[in-house]
Design an enzyme around this catalytic site. Structure first.
Site, short mmCIF file in Angstrom:
data_model
loop_
_atom_site.label_atom_id
_atom_site.label_comp_id
_atom_site.label_asym_id
_atom_site.label_seq_id
_atom_site.Cartn_x
_atom_site.Cartn_y
_atom_site.Cartn_z
N GLN A 155 -8.37 -19.46 3.26
CA GLN A 155 -7.46 -18.46 2.74
C GLN A 155 -6.38 -19.19 1.96
OE1 GLN A 155 -7.34 -15.21 2.25
NE2 GLN A 155 -5.42 -15.64 1.19
N GLY A 284 -6.51 -7.58 4.97
CA GLY A 284 -7.54 -6.57 4.80
C GLY A 284 -8.63 -7.09 3.89
N GLU A 287 -8.99 -11.02 -2.98
CA GLU A 287 -9.68 -10.71 -4.23
C GLU A 287 -10.34 -11.91 -4.90
OE1 GLU A 287 -5.22 -11.36 -5.19
OE2 GLU A 287 -6.40 -10.42 -3.60
N HIS A 311 -9.16 -1.59 -3.97
CA HIS A 311 -7.98 -2.43 -4.23
C HIS A 311 -8.40 -3.83 -4.69
CE1 HIS A 311 -3.76 -3.71 -3.55
NE2 HIS A 311 -4.33 -4.89 -3.27
N GLU A 312 -9.33 -4.44 -3.96
CA GLU A 312 -9.75 -5.80 -4.32
C GLU A 312 -10.50 -5.81 -5.65
OE1 GLU A 312 -8.21 -7.83 -2.62
OE2 GLU A 312 -7.77 -6.53 -0.92
N HIS A 315 -8.10 -5.86 -8.52
CA HIS A 315 -7.56 -7.20 -8.77
C HIS A 315 -8.37 -7.97 -9.82
CE1 HIS A 315 -4.08 -8.11 -6.38
NE2 HIS A 315 -4.62 -7.67 -5.26
N GLU A 334 0.37 -7.09 -7.53
CA GLU A 334 0.07 -6.08 -6.52
C GLU A 334 0.47 -4.65 -6.90
OE1 GLU A 334 -1.90 -6.50 -4.25
OE2 GLU A 334 -1.95 -8.67 -3.95
N ASP A 391 4.72 -16.27 0.94
CA ASP A 391 3.99 -15.35 1.81
C ASP A 391 4.92 -14.31 2.41
OD1 ASP A 391 1.43 -14.73 3.18
OD2 ASP A 391 2.58 -15.21 4.98
N TYR A 399 3.86 -4.12 -3.40
CA TYR A 399 2.71 -3.22 -3.47
C TYR A 399 3.13 -1.79 -3.83
CZ TYR A 399 -0.22 -6.76 -1.10
OH TYR A 399 -0.92 -7.89 -0.76
#
Length: 624
Positions: A155, A284, A287, A311-312, A315, A334, A391, A399
């Site tokens: 990640q 969740g 992307e 959503h992804e 992106h 976002e 982060d 968002y």
């Protein structure tokens, strides 16, 4: 043909002049100052990465070699980002060269400064990861769906790619990449690149990403994976026991891609696949181009939570194609993506469902504004994150306030004009990065001034909170839910039949709006009628367990169910919501008892958040 002698000598003189070596002039690049990377890309930057690595599950490390093609602007050094990496050797132009690691910063790691020549075009680093590498999560077989073989995933967002690859870890630096990845036999490796569809016998996989992407989108997963195609350009990866469930849940992916293309132009990444990761995945979805990483919590059996896939997919335009220049501009990624997500959901599932999603998004925003009321600057779209972990800014402001800004713009200028504007925006800025200031200038020139429209852009972007001229979103279905809840609170009446066709959005709206005055007896009545404690929908579980904690409800063995949920789900949003409820309701002892058991199962991203929330200080030997 004959040439006069004088002309002949003139030609020789000119050719000789042309052959004289010229001193190369420095090229002026326009990279901006980056608060979260040590790289100095105006001097030298990476434009291609070639990885040759081995994934070692026994020792839980990745080791190997990274080779970089660089653009060198007459510099004698190039600076990369490195955090918790063991840098073993560095070469420039095929020869060993000097390198140094600077002082370690808790957030940013260390600058890796490499000596190069003014004409150096290639460098090579031999390295390995360490036990502290934050991007990687190594999972034992029992932590996977099949429970037979280990699993690894990365990640990278926001600045964690530097913890598994020495890299210039800034969103404004884009590069192509290729990789050779050796994994144990019987496992498959996949990346944010061109991917295999089947396992091979030797466990060696080759990858290529031909389009330039920022470092945070370089991703790797290794596990006992299978693939099932949905269409020629869409499909799902998952462990075998999850594959058919994932296929059924995400079977509308091709419809989503087609709807997105109709709105804002061609999908340029060729393939849109989704991999369902183990439950410890902290988000969740992520992307990563060509291969979205997704949490299994969205597999509800009825496609009711697939807005995450929309959503992804969105992106692929906002974020992957046009990327925030720095994390101070995170809303550029976002806010646009939430807006685009809603438009895809409307096109595939209808306006009513999209508006329900938008209203719940608004509730999330209201909660975030309340949480940040003592730090109003954190509610601006344009942020100043210097000295902070980016982060920490990945919240509802970027968002949902970003979405509301764009939704308000759409309603002000008209949908047709706004769609044309966005389509041109993505086309003109493809494979580039965008600052907030640059976007505002583009917006004013190409939409507002062009159509003689006055809009309070500065207030939306540079002021705290949400302006009064926001779009008003309504939903008859959610209004009906509110009426049903009010009738129950006042008259203690509830007919289970009214819920038979409810979507998760209606359930969530119903549960979230329980008043503080709701009694334990009323909670028990609803639980007896609707069996909410044993819901199979993860979203409904989260909001119900939060309310059980808020109302001191202990029926139907709900405490054990909450503990089970926190020990089996690592999605940060869900986990944080429930631990916040423990803290808010003075049940810290219970929270810490659960967290001590669940913490080793979480990814470092989730661990960092919950450690800070609960004030948890682990022993050094505790595994992340």
């Amino acid at each position: 043909m004959n040439t006069p002698k004088s002309l002949f000598y003139l030609i020789l003189f000119i050719m000789a002049g042309c052959a004289q070596p010229k001193e190369e002039k420095a090229i002026v690049y326009s990279y901006v100052e980056e608060p979260h990377s040590y790289a100095k890309p105006n001097n030298a930057f990476i434009n291609h990465l070639n990885l040759d690595i081995t994934v070692d599950f026994e020792n839980e490390i990745i080791k190997g070699k990274a080779t970089y093609d660089i653009v060198n602007n007459n510099s004698t050094q190039i600076i990369l980002d490195s955090k918790h990496l063991d840098i073993q050797s560095v070469m420039a132009d095929g020869k060993e060269t000097e390198f140094s690691l600077g002082a370690n910063d808790k957030i940013m790691g260390q600058p890796l400064t490499i000596t190069i020549g003014k004409n150096t075009k290639k460098i090579e680093i031999v390295y390995k990861t360490t036990k502290d590498t934050e991007a990687l999560q190594w999972l034992k077989p029992e932590q996977t769906a099949n429970k037979t073989k280990p699993f690894l995933f990365t990640q990278g967002q926001a600045i964690l790619t530097r913890t598994w690859i020495p890299i210039q870890d800034s969103p404004q630096i884009r590069m192509t990449y290729e990789a050779n990845v050796q994994v144990p036999k019987g496992l498959m490796a996949v990346m944010s690149a061109e991917n295999p569809k089947e396992k091979n016998e030797n466990g060696l996989y080759h990858f290529q990403m031909k389009q330039a992407i920022p470092a945070y989108l370089i991703a790797l997963a290794v596990g006992d994976l299978s693939y099932k195609a949905i269409s020629e350009r869409t499909g799902v990866y998952a462990e075998k026991s999850m594959l058919n469930k994932a296929y059924d849940e995400f079977s509308d992916m091709e419809k989503m891609v087609s709807a997105a293309e109709h709105l804002y132009g061609k999908y340029v990444w060729e393939q849109f696949d989704v991999i369902v990761l183990p439950p410890s995945f902290p988000f969740g979805g992520m992307e990563n181009p060509r291969l979205t990483f997704a949490t299994p919590t969205v597999i509800a059996g009825d496609k009711s939570l697939t807005s995450l896939i929309a959503h992804e997919l969105a992106h692929s335009w906002s974020g992957n194609l046009v990327t925030n220049t720095t994390w101070n501009d995170f809303w550029i990624n976002e806010g646009f993506t939430v807006y685009f997500e809603m438009r895809i959901m409307e096109a595939v599932y209808g306006k009513e469902r999209a508006d329900m999603l938008a209203l719940i998004s608004g509730q999330d925003l209201d909660d975030e504004l309340e949480n940040l009321k003592d730090t109003p600057n954190a509610t601006k779209l344009k942020l100043n994150l210097k000295g902070k972990n980016p982060d920490d800014a990945m919240n509802s402001i970027a968002y949902d306030k970003g979405y509301l800004f764009l939704r308000t713009l759409e309603e002000t200028v008209g949908r047709d004009q706004f769609d044309a504007f966005l389509k041109q925006y993505f086309k003109e800025h493809a494979f580039s990065t965008m600052t907030t200031e640059k976007f505002v200038t583009y917006l004013k020139t190409n939409l507002l001034e062009k159509n003689k429209i006055t809009f309070n852009t500065d207030e939306w972007i540079h002021q705290p909170g949400v302006p009064k001229n926001q779009a008003i979103i309504t939903s008859d279905k959610l209004k009906n839910v509110e009426n049903i809840l009010q009738d129950f609170i006042v008259n203690n009446n509830f007919d289970k039949e009214v819920t038979k066709d409810w979507t998760p959005q209606e359930w969530v709206h119903f549960i979230r709006n329980f008043p503080a005055t709701m009694t334990v007896e009323q909670m028990k009545k609803l639980d007896d009628l609707l069996n909410l404690t044993n819901s199979s929908n993860s979203y409904i579980q989260m909001v119900w367990y939060e309310q059980a904690l808020n109302h001191d409800y202990h029926g139907k063995n709900v405490d054990a169910k909450i503990s089970e949920f926190l020990n089996s789900v690592g999605r940060r949003w869900y986990v944080e919501t429930i631990f916040k409820a423990f803290k808010r309701n003075n049940r810290m002892d219970d929270a810490l008892k659960i967290y001590e058991k669940s913490r080793p199962k979480y990814h470092s991203v989730t661990v960092k958040t919950i450690d800070e929330l609960l004030g948890f200080e682990p022993d050094e030997e505790v595994i992340k």
